[in-house]
Structures are given as C-alpha cells and as structure tokens.
Design a protein around this motif. Structure first.
Motif, PDB file in Angstrom:
ATOM      1  N   GLY A   1     108.573  49.548  45.489  1.00 41.59           N
ATOM      2  CA  GLY A   1     109.913  49.905  45.941  1.00 41.59           C
ATOM      3  C   GLY A   1     110.731  50.521  44.818  1.00 41.59           C
ATOM      4  N   GLY A   2     111.869  51.083  45.195  1.00 42.63           N
ATOM      5  CA  GLY A   2     112.750  51.693  44.204  1.00 42.63           C
ATOM      6  C   GLY A   2     113.727  52.641  44.849  1.00 42.63           C
ATOM      7  N   LEU A   3     114.378  53.431  44.004  1.00 44.19           N
ATOM      8  CA  LEU A   3     115.373  54.396  44.456  1.00 44.19           C
ATOM      9  C   LEU A   3     114.704  55.758  44.644  1.00 44.19           C
ATOM     10  CD1 LEU A   3     118.351  55.223  44.963  1.00 44.19           C
ATOM     11  CD2 LEU A   3     118.535  55.594  42.481  1.00 44.19           C
ATOM     12  N   VAL A   4     114.939  56.371  45.786  1.00 43.36           N
ATOM     13  CA  VAL A   4     114.368  57.689  46.069  1.00 43.36           C
ATOM     14  C   VAL A   4     115.418  58.525  46.791  1.00 43.36           C
ATOM     15  CG1 VAL A   4     113.319  56.869  48.210  1.00 43.36           C
ATOM     16  CG2 VAL A   4     112.384  58.886  47.078  1.00 43.36           C
ATOM     17  N   GLN A   5     115.390  59.804  46.565  1.00 44.20           N
ATOM     18  CA  GLN A   5     116.352  60.692  47.224  1.00 44.20           C
ATOM     19  C   GLN A   5     115.933  60.972  48.664  1.00 44.20           C
ATOM     20  OE1 GLN A   5     116.715  64.217  44.776  1.00 44.20           O
ATOM     21  NE2 GLN A   5     118.319  63.272  43.530  1.00 44.20           N
ATOM     22  N   PRO A   6     116.907  61.265  49.508  1.00 45.40           N
ATOM     23  CA  PRO A   6     116.567  61.677  50.881  1.00 45.40           C
ATOM     24  C   PRO A   6     115.585  62.844  50.869  1.00 45.40           C
ATOM     25  CG  PRO A   6     118.917  61.288  50.691  1.00 45.40           C
ATOM     26  CD  PRO A   6     118.362  61.201  49.296  1.00 45.40           C
ATOM     27  N   GLY A   7     114.590  62.745  51.753  1.00 43.77           N
ATOM     28  CA  GLY A   7     113.541  63.753  51.806  1.00 43.77           C
ATOM     29  C   GLY A   7     112.368  63.443  50.912  1.00 43.77           C
ATOM     30  N   GLY A   8     112.501  62.464  50.053  1.00 44.35           N
ATOM     31  CA  GLY A   8     111.450  62.111  49.114  1.00 44.35           C
ATOM     32  C   GLY A   8     110.386  61.222  49.723  1.00 44.35           C
ATOM     33  N   SER A   9     109.448  60.828  48.876  1.00 45.32           N
ATOM     34  CA  SER A   9     108.312  59.997  49.292  1.00 45.32           C
ATOM     35  C   SER A   9     108.188  58.792  48.386  1.00 45.32           C
ATOM     36  CB  SER A   9     107.005  60.807  49.223  1.00 45.32           C
ATOM     37  OG  SER A   9     107.024  61.902  50.105  1.00 45.32           O
ATOM     38  N   LEU A  10     107.545  57.782  48.926  1.00 39.83           N
ATOM     39  CA  LEU A  10     107.303  56.556  48.180  1.00 39.83           C
ATOM     40  C   LEU A  10     106.083  55.889  48.788  1.00 39.83           C
ATOM     41  CD1 LEU A  10     108.967  55.382  45.810  1.00 39.83           C
ATOM     42  CD2 LEU A  10     110.066  53.853  47.450  1.00 39.83           C
TER      43      LEU A  10
ATOM     44  N   THR B   1     116.541  52.776  54.138  1.00 39.39           N
ATOM     45  CA  THR B   1     116.883  51.791  53.108  1.00 39.39           C
ATOM     46  C   THR B   1     116.731  50.389  53.665  1.00 39.39           C
ATOM     47  OG1 THR B   1     118.403  53.271  51.940  1.00 39.39           O
ATOM     48  CG2 THR B   1     118.755  50.891  51.673  1.00 39.39           C
ATOM     49  N   ALA B   2     115.905  49.585  53.018  1.00 37.26           N
ATOM     50  CA  ALA B   2     115.593  48.251  53.530  1.00 37.26           C
ATOM     51  C   ALA B   2     114.697  47.510  52.546  1.00 37.26           C
ATOM     52  CB  ALA B   2     114.876  48.342  54.881  1.00 37.26           C
ATOM     53  N   VAL B   3     114.595  46.218  52.759  1.00 28.45           N
ATOM     54  CA  VAL B   3     113.520  45.435  52.150  1.00 28.45           C
ATOM     55  C   VAL B   3     112.309  45.561  53.069  1.00 28.45           C
ATOM     56  CG1 VAL B   3     112.723  43.142  51.496  1.00 28.45           C
ATOM     57  CG2 VAL B   3     115.088  43.840  51.025  1.00 28.45           C
ATOM     58  N   TYR B   4     111.172  45.903  52.485  1.00 28.12           N
ATOM     59  CA  TYR B   4     109.934  46.079  53.242  1.00 28.12           C
ATOM     60  C   TYR B   4     109.020  44.894  52.960  1.00 28.12           C
ATOM     61  CZ  TYR B   4     111.279  50.756  54.638  1.00 28.12           C
ATOM     62  OH  TYR B   4     111.933  51.812  55.218  1.00 28.12           O
ATOM     63  N   TYR B   5     108.589  44.247  54.034  1.00 25.09           N
ATOM     64  CA  TYR B   5     107.692  43.109  53.949  1.00 25.09           C
ATOM     65  C   TYR B   5     106.324  43.480  54.505  1.00 25.09           C
ATOM     66  CZ  TYR B   5     112.013  40.227  53.767  1.00 25.09           C
ATOM     67  OH  TYR B   5     113.229  39.667  53.451  1.00 25.09           O
ATOM     68  N   CYS B   6     105.267  43.022  53.834  1.00 24.94           N
ATOM     69  CA  CYS B   6     103.972  43.052  54.498  1.00 24.94           C
ATOM     70  C   CYS B   6     103.742  41.671  55.106  1.00 24.94           C
ATOM     71  CB  CYS B   6     102.846  43.437  53.552  1.00 24.94           C
ATOM     72  SG  CYS B   6     102.491  42.272  52.228  1.00 24.94           S
ATOM     73  N   ALA B   7     102.964  41.635  56.156  1.00 29.48           N
ATOM     74  CA  ALA B   7     102.773  40.395  56.899  1.00 29.48           C
ATOM     75  C   ALA B   7     101.340  40.303  57.418  1.00 29.48           C
ATOM     76  CB  ALA B   7     103.761  40.319  58.056  1.00 29.48           C
TER      77      ALA B   7
ATOM     78  N   CYS C   1     102.567  34.962  58.159  1.00 29.67           N
ATOM     79  CA  CYS C   1     102.834  34.839  56.729  1.00 29.67           C
ATOM     80  C   CYS C   1     103.413  36.157  56.239  1.00 29.67           C
ATOM     81  CB  CYS C   1     101.552  34.508  55.988  1.00 29.67           C
ATOM     82  SG  CYS C   1     101.771  34.208  54.239  1.00 29.67           S
ATOM     83  N   TRP C   2     104.443  36.056  55.401  1.00 29.12           N
ATOM     84  CA  TRP C   2     105.149  37.234  54.906  1.00 29.12           C
ATOM     85  C   TRP C   2     105.084  37.275  53.380  1.00 29.12           C
ATOM     86  CZ3 TRP C   2     108.981  39.780  58.336  1.00 29.12           C
ATOM     87  CH2 TRP C   2     109.029  39.214  59.619  1.00 29.12           C
ATOM     88  N   GLY C   3     105.105  38.495  52.833  1.00 26.34           N
ATOM     89  CA  GLY C   3     105.302  38.643  51.406  1.00 26.34           C
ATOM     90  C   GLY C   3     106.767  38.458  51.054  1.00 26.34           C
ATOM     91  N   GLN C   4     107.075  38.588  49.780  1.00 24.35           N
ATOM     92  CA  GLN C   4     108.452  38.418  49.317  1.00 24.35           C
ATOM     93  C   GLN C   4     109.308  39.665  49.535  1.00 24.35           C
ATOM     94  OE1 GLN C   4     109.963  35.529  48.137  1.00 24.35           O
ATOM     95  NE2 GLN C   4     108.059  34.752  49.023  1.00 24.35           N
ATOM     96  N   GLY C   5     108.664  40.777  49.786  1.00 18.39           N
ATOM     97  CA  GLY C   5     109.396  42.003  50.081  1.00 18.39           C
ATOM     98  C   GLY C   5     109.650  42.863  48.854  1.00 18.39           C
ATOM     99  N   THR C   6     109.819  44.147  49.099  1.00 24.76           N
ATOM    100  CA  THR C   6     110.188  45.094  48.051  1.00 24.76           C
ATOM    101  C   THR C   6     111.284  45.993  48.595  1.00 24.76           C
ATOM    102  OG1 THR C   6     109.324  46.694  46.432  1.00 24.76           O
ATOM    103  CG2 THR C   6     108.395  46.811  48.649  1.00 24.76           C
TER     104      THR C   6
END
Lengths: 119, 107
Positions: free
Chosen positions: A9-18, A93-99, A108-113
């Motif tokens: 996770g991190g900061l990305v500009q609109p239109g960008g990729s992650l 924009t959000a916290v992303y969890y894998c489950a 079961c969930w991860g802690q999120g990024t």
C-alpha cells in the motif's frame, strides 16, 4: 496459526497503478479460495473480488466497481495473493484486506494495507 | 446484485441488554450469510456463518437465525467488549455484498 500479511500500500496519483501482496502462512494456501475486501476511511466493508483455487482453474470474480481495472492473481508456490490495481481513482482510497475462504465463507482476515489515491 | 439492508444503522444499549440486529436481503439467499464484528482500528472478526453457526471461540451469547431474506444477530446479554460495529455478508451470489453496518454504542 493462520497469518495473512498484506503489503504494497501507499500513496498513488489518480490514474496510477499499485500492486498489493498478501503473504499467507499457517494453512495450505493452495487449497483455498482467497478474497480481497476493502474499507474506505470511516466507511463500511466492500467486497473487491475472489480467486478460486487450482482445482477450480484459478477463476476470478470482481465487484463491478473494480472490474476491468483490478486483477487478482496468486502464486501457490510462494503462498501469496496479489491485487494489481490500475487506473486508480480517488474513490479507491481504502484499507485493503486479504481474506481466507472456507466452507462458510470469509473466516480470517489480514491486518490490511492502506492505499491512498490523491494528487 | 443482492442488496443487504441492516437495521438499525446505530443503537445505544446498556451492559446486560438483549440486542437484536436485522439484515434483509433483496432476494432469497438461503442460509448463505455471515456476521462480523469490527472494533475501531481493528480487523473484522467472524461471529456467525451459515446464518446460525457459531464461529469457534465466539461467546455463546452471540447467536444468528434466519433463512431466505431475513436474518438476525442476537446478543443475549451485552458485555462491555461487545460495543462495536456489526456487518452481515451474503455469500449466495456474486458480487458478495455487505450490509452497511450497525454501530452498537454505550447508553
């Protein structure tokens, strides 16, 4: 003990990729379907998508809000799950969890990024 | 898409109260429903799956019921650690959809 650890996770500009990663341990990763779920700041939970296991051809499902922009993949040899996010929007924009998925669904969930899409 | 409508959106209750939260599906989902608890800054935790099956390790004061389109989560005697936001999730069909959440606050 089941562990799911998200990263990328991190900061990305609109239109960008992650690309987000989720490292799994404590269970037989290759047997399980896996989901991504997100939560915008101060908001509720939103299902993003799912990858099935090898026995089900690694097929995927997506929410309409991300379909065509996000891609879920996995590498069973590395016990890892991925979320490639392209054409990012401020509303992503959000916290992303894998489950981890079992017979009864998400158990079961991860802690999120945190992903922040901003200029 | 199946819409999940939770009620109430928020509520105030006292320790020891019996609390009931409802989740209504826009179409029948059999028993493909889970309930989650989320405390501020924490990861969601599954309480109930298959509408009425208690997750291992979850206190027995939590129970779930319902089938089809109407489901309830009941806390028989609210404890201080139960103040949190609760979400339902339908797993019947894609896309999976959550309810909007019910925040249970201290009265």
């Amino acid at each position: 003990e089941v562990q799911l650890v998200e990263s990328g996770g991190g900061l990305v500009q609109p239109g960008g990729s992650l690309r987000l990663s989720c490292a799994a341990s404590g269970f037989t990763f290759s047997d399980h379907y896996m989901d991504w779920v997100r939560q915008a700041p101060g908001k509720g939970l939103e299902w993003v998508g799912r990858t099935r296991n090898k026995a089900n051809s690694y097929t995927t499902e997506y929410a309409a809000s991300v379909k065509g922009r996000f891609t879920i993949s996995r590498d069973d040899s590395r016990n890892s799950l991925y979320l490639q996010m392209n054409s990012l929007k401020t509303e992503d924009t959000a916290v992303y969890y894998c489950a981890k998925i079992t017979q009864g669904g998400i158990d079961c969930w991860g802690q999120g990024t945190l992903v922040t899409v901003s200029s | 898409d199946i819409q999940m409508t939770q009620s109430p959106s928020a509520m105030s209750a006292s320790v020891g109260d019996r609390v009931t939260i409802t989740c209504r599906a826009s179409q029948g989902i059999s028993n493909y429903l889970s309930w989650f608890q989320q405390k501020p800054g924490k990861v969601p935790k599954r309480l109930i799956y298959a509408a009425s099956s208690l997750q291992s390790g979850v206190p027995s004061r939590f129970s779930g019921s319902g089938s089809g389109t109407e489901f309830t989560l009941t806390i028989s005697s609210l404890q201080p650690e139960d103040f949190a936001t609760y979400y339902c999730l339908q797993l019947n069909s894609y896309p999976l959809t959550f309810g909007q959440g019910t925040k249970v606050e201290i009265k």
